[in-house]
Design an enzyme around this catalytic site. Sequence first.
Site, PDB file in Angstrom:
ATOM      1  N   GLU A 192       0.840   4.191   1.971  1.00  0.00           N
ATOM      2  CA  GLU A 192       1.164   4.419   2.920  1.00  0.00           C
ATOM      3  C   GLU A 192       2.508   3.758   3.486  1.00  0.00           C
ATOM      4  O   GLU A 192       3.505   4.213   4.218  1.00  0.00           O
ATOM      5  CB  GLU A 192       0.212   4.376   4.071  1.00  0.00           C
TER       6      GLU A 192
ATOM      7  N   CYS B 210      -2.408  -0.084   7.479  1.00  0.00           N
ATOM      8  CA  CYS B 210      -1.726   1.158   7.377  1.00  0.00           C
ATOM      9  C   CYS B 210      -1.819   1.987   8.808  1.00  0.00           C
ATOM     10  O   CYS B 210      -0.637   2.433   9.067  1.00  0.00           O
ATOM     11  CB  CYS B 210      -1.904   1.945   6.217  1.00  0.00           C
TER      12      CYS B 210
ATOM     13  N   HIS C  74       0.676  -1.312  -0.136  1.00  0.00           N
ATOM     14  CA  HIS C  74      -0.037   0.014  -0.069  1.00  0.00           C
ATOM     15  C   HIS C  74       0.819   1.112   0.069  1.00  0.00           C
ATOM     16  O   HIS C  74       1.942   1.195   0.432  1.00  0.00           O
ATOM     17  CB  HIS C  74      -0.860   0.059   1.337  1.00  0.00           C
TER      18      HIS C  74
ATOM     19  N   CYS D 114      -6.127   2.056   5.608  1.00  0.00           N
ATOM     20  CA  CYS D 114      -6.888   1.083   6.026  1.00  0.00           C
ATOM     21  C   CYS D 114      -6.363   0.478   7.441  1.00  0.00           C
ATOM     22  O   CYS D 114      -5.181   1.191   7.963  1.00  0.00           O
ATOM     23  CB  CYS D 114      -6.442  -0.205   4.836  1.00  0.00           C
TER      24      CYS D 114
HETATM   25 ZN   LIG Z   1      -3.509   0.405   3.644  1.00  0.00          ZN
END
Ligand SMILES: [Zn+2]
Length: 157
Positions: A57, A88, A55, A85
Site C-alpha cells: 500500500e 498503511c 508494504h 495494517c
Molecule cells: Zn501495511
Amino acid sequence: MFFIKDFHFMKIALKEAFIAFHKNEVPIGAAITYKDSVIAKSHNLTESFSRITAHAEILAINLASKFLKEKYIRECTLYVTIEPCVMCAGALFWSQIGRVVCGASNNKRGFLYSGIKLHPRTKFVSGIMRNQCEDLIRKFFFFKRIYKSTNIRLSSN
Ligand SMILES: [Zn+2]
C-alpha cells in the site's frame, strides 16, 4: 458496496500478490486507480528492500502521488488483497484517498480492530474476492512451514 469493475482491479492486485509470492515475500498486492485506470501497482517488498515500510500500500501510494504530482490522492481508489495494517491505514489517512477496497480481512494485523480510522472522506469496503486473497497467504505460510520443518532454504529471488 462493490462494482463490477472492482473485480477487474482486484485481479490486478492479486496478480501483484502472486509476484510477491514468487519472490518469497508475504503475498500482498495493491493497485491504485484514477478515473478507472490503473496508475500504480505494487506488492510487498519488505524482504527484498530490507525495509519494514515497503508494504504494497505504501509503495502504491507513493507511485500514485508521483504519477499525479499530488500529495493528496482524493480521486483514487486503492485495491489491496489484505486489510491494511495500522502503518498503511495511517498513510492512507494522510493521502485522503477516496476509496479503499480490500479482499480478505486481517484479524491479527489489520487496522479495523485497532481503533485507527481512515480519513472521513474515504469510503471503505472489504470482502471482494476474499477466498482467492486468503488462499494465497495461506499457501505461502503453509509452504514456509514445510520448508522450515524440512530445513530446505528458500531462495530470496
Ligand atoms: Zn501495511
